[in-house]
Write a protein that holds these residues in place. Structure first.
Motif, PDB file in Angstrom:
ATOM      1  N   ASP A  47       0.846  -1.197   0.000  1.00  0.00           N
ATOM      2  CA  ASP A  47       0.000   0.000   0.000  1.00  0.00           C
ATOM      3  C   ASP A  47       0.884   1.251   0.000  1.00  0.00           C
ATOM      4  O   ASP A  47       1.279   1.764   1.046  1.00  0.00           O
ATOM      5  N   GLU A  49       0.389   4.460  -0.770  1.00  0.00           N
ATOM      6  CA  GLU A  49      -0.106   5.692  -0.134  1.00  0.00           C
ATOM      7  C   GLU A  49      -0.087   5.587   1.388  1.00  0.00           C
ATOM      8  O   GLU A  49       0.331   6.527   2.076  1.00  0.00           O
ATOM      9  N   ARG A  50      -0.528   4.471   1.918  1.00  0.00           N
ATOM     10  CA  ARG A  50      -0.526   4.292   3.376  1.00  0.00           C
ATOM     11  C   ARG A  50       0.908   4.287   3.901  1.00  0.00           C
ATOM     12  O   ARG A  50       1.202   4.879   4.946  1.00  0.00           O
ATOM     13  N   LYS A  52       3.486   5.801   2.689  1.00  0.00           N
ATOM     14  CA  LYS A  52       4.015   7.176   2.676  1.00  0.00           C
ATOM     15  C   LYS A  52       3.600   7.930   3.940  1.00  0.00           C
ATOM     16  O   LYS A  52       4.356   8.738   4.464  1.00  0.00           O
ATOM     17  N   LYS A  53       2.393   7.642   4.422  1.00  0.00           N
ATOM     18  CA  LYS A  53       1.845   8.363   5.582  1.00  0.00           C
ATOM     19  C   LYS A  53       2.185   7.715   6.918  1.00  0.00           C
ATOM     20  O   LYS A  53       2.474   8.397   7.889  1.00  0.00           O
ATOM     21  N   SER A  59       7.787   4.906   2.911  1.00  0.00           N
ATOM     22  CA  SER A  59       7.834   4.183   1.645  1.00  0.00           C
ATOM     23  C   SER A  59       7.441   2.736   1.897  1.00  0.00           C
ATOM     24  O   SER A  59       7.531   2.263   3.028  1.00  0.00           O
TER      25      SER A  59
END
Length: 152
Positions: A47, A49-50, A52-53, A59
């Motif tokens: 995932d 996007e997840r 990254k956050k 990453s």
């Protein structure tokens, strides 16, 4: 690239480094395909996007076992073993994952022959292997890999 075709040729490298493979870039596609093959879809791998956050690495990261699974490919860039009927992956000893491999990282394999024994015609090699990550001080892993070679 080093070439060997017998126990005697292998044994003369005991205690020496065989060499280093080329760098291989780890892609998100590889990570996703590995996740599909192993049914390991943990978000930190797949995932983007997840990760990254929420990931401490900002990453996605490669599965540890993915980094192990590329070892035979990278090994083939270092050593060519001729006159072999078969080669068996016998084991991995003292494996320690030390640094995550992030998507986009480039890795290479460094191998040193620890020991080489002739067991009644079967050559058992123990090699110290390190997967290096370009630009990082810590290796992805260090381990002793054990192969059995059945020479003709």
């Amino acid at each position: 690239m080093i070439k060997v075709s017998s126990f005697e040729e292998f044994a003369k490298y005991t205690g020496q480094e065989f060499g280093v493979s080329d760098y291989m870039k780890i892609s998100q596609e590889q990570i996703n395909q590995f996740a599909d093959a192993t049914l390991d879809h943990q978000w930190i791998h797949v995932d983007v996007e997840r990760a990254k956050k929420e990931s401490p690495f900002n990453s996605t990261i490669a599965h540890g076992y993915l980094t192990l699974s590329i070892l035979p490919h990278l090994w083939d860039e270092i050593m060519e073993v001729d006159n072999v009927q078969s080669m068996i992956n016998y084991g991995i000893e003292n494996l320690r994952f030390q640094e995550p491999v992030l998507v986009g990282d480039e890795v290479r394999l460094r191998v040193k022959l620890k020991s080489c024994r002739n067991l009644r015609g079967v050559v058992k090699t123990e090699m110290d292997a390190s997967l290096e990550i370009k630009g990082k001080k810590k290796n992805a892993y260090d381990a002793t890999i054990v192969f059995l070679y059945y020479f003709k």
